[in-house]
Design a protein around this motif. Structure first.
Motif, short mmCIF file in Angstrom:
data_model
loop_
_atom_site.label_atom_id
_atom_site.label_comp_id
_atom_site.label_asym_id
_atom_site.label_seq_id
_atom_site.Cartn_x
_atom_site.Cartn_y
_atom_site.Cartn_z
N VAL A 85 -0.81 -4.05 -9.42
CA VAL A 85 0.24 -2.85 -9.96
C VAL A 85 -0.13 -1.94 -8.66
O VAL A 85 -1.38 -1.38 -8.50
N VAL A 86 1.14 -1.71 -7.58
CA VAL A 86 0.84 -0.08 -7.36
C VAL A 86 1.34 1.09 -8.09
O VAL A 86 2.75 0.14 -9.24
N THR A 87 1.30 1.76 -7.74
CA THR A 87 1.72 3.34 -8.69
C THR A 87 2.16 4.16 -8.02
O THR A 87 1.11 5.14 -6.97
N SER A 88 2.95 4.83 -7.98
CA SER A 88 4.17 6.10 -6.90
C SER A 88 3.87 7.31 -7.17
O SER A 88 2.90 7.70 -8.76
N LYS A 89 2.69 8.58 -6.39
CA LYS A 89 2.59 9.55 -6.87
C LYS A 89 3.73 10.71 -7.01
O LYS A 89 3.87 11.09 -7.86
N VAL A 90 4.69 10.56 -5.67
CA VAL A 90 5.58 10.94 -6.04
C VAL A 90 7.05 10.61 -7.04
O VAL A 90 8.02 11.29 -7.54
N LYS B 49 -2.87 9.24 3.50
CA LYS B 49 -3.74 8.94 2.76
C LYS B 49 -3.67 7.84 2.14
O LYS B 49 -2.55 7.33 1.13
N LEU B 50 -5.00 6.91 1.69
CA LEU B 50 -4.40 5.59 0.96
C LEU B 50 -4.57 6.04 -0.93
O LEU B 50 -5.34 6.39 -1.24
N HIS B 51 -2.81 5.74 -1.63
CA HIS B 51 -3.11 6.36 -3.21
C HIS B 51 -3.47 5.16 -3.76
O HIS B 51 -3.98 5.20 -4.77
N SER B 52 -2.42 4.14 -3.68
CA SER B 52 -2.52 3.27 -4.24
C SER B 52 -2.60 1.36 -2.97
O SER B 52 -1.28 1.60 -2.94
N PHE B 53 -2.65 0.21 -4.12
CA PHE B 53 -2.54 -0.37 -3.11
C PHE B 53 -2.60 -1.97 -4.27
O PHE B 53 -3.81 -1.62 -5.26
N ALA B 54 -2.87 -2.14 -3.70
CA ALA B 54 -2.03 -4.05 -4.40
C ALA B 54 -1.79 -5.03 -4.42
O ALA B 54 -1.00 -5.60 -2.99
N GLU C 31 0.97 -1.53 0.01
CA GLU C 31 -0.32 -0.17 -0.16
C GLU C 31 0.82 1.20 0.01
O GLU C 31 1.90 1.23 0.32
N ILE C 32 0.87 2.31 -0.84
CA ILE C 32 1.44 3.36 -0.79
C ILE C 32 0.78 4.45 -0.40
O ILE C 32 -0.66 4.95 -0.76
N LEU C 33 0.78 5.47 1.28
CA LEU C 33 0.12 6.45 1.40
C LEU C 33 0.94 7.68 1.18
O LEU C 33 2.34 7.62 0.86
#
Length: 170
Positions: free
Chosen positions: A152-157, A142-147, A132-134
């Protein structure tokens, strides 16, 4: 028998208390290696910044919070925080959760990363094979991406970075 001297120190300062963590298990290090390779290669090819591994101190406050995330990323425009250690807020930190570190990583460290507004926090759980990417929004994660398992997870940063988690847990 020969004694080998080393500078390796797994001690963190968490909320003013020195905490010595155990040496990580093989599965933990295998996941760290795979993620480091994927994120590091992507960051290098796209000239985005640098990716580093623990043990490397991230000093938020010298005497109060000095943590060693498993993986961290610093955007190239923020590399001035990379000195003798990391003195400031990395753009992304990642913790691989072990049975003995669950509460520390998902509650205590999460609260510290949130307090210092680390833009992105990856929580990697070998069992049940999830990432999980917060991301920070209005001073809270906040949860941004989860797999899970094969997603597949996606980074915002880290602009454009997508990670197929089946490559991490194979």
């Amino acid at each position: 028998m020969q004694t080998i001297e080393t500078d390796l120190d797994l001690t963190e300062i968490i909320n003013g208390e020195e905490i010595m963590g155990p040496s990580p298990f093989f599965q933990h290090q295998k996941i760290v290696s795979k993620l480091h390779l994927i994120i590091g290669l992507y960051a290098k090819i796209n000239n985005l910044g640098e990716v580093h591994l623990s043990p490397l101190d991230v000093i938020f406050d010298e005497a109060v919070n000095r943590l060693q995330p498993d993986i961290l990323f610093i955007r190239k425009e923020n590399l001035s925080i990379a000195q003798d250690w990391i003195r400031g807020v990395p753009d992304m930190v990642c913790e691989i959760i072990s049975p003995y570190s669950y509460e520390m990583d998902t509650e205590v460290k999460k609260a510290i990363y949130e307090k210092y507004k680390v833009p992105e926090y990856w929580i990697v759980m070998p069992e049940p094979q999830t990432i999980e990417i917060l991301t920070i929004e209005n001073d809270k994660y906040k949860l941004h991406s989860f797999a899970a398992i094969g997603g597949v997870v996606t980074s915002k940063v880290i602009a454009g970075l997508q990670v197929d988690i089946s490559e991490i847990f194979e």
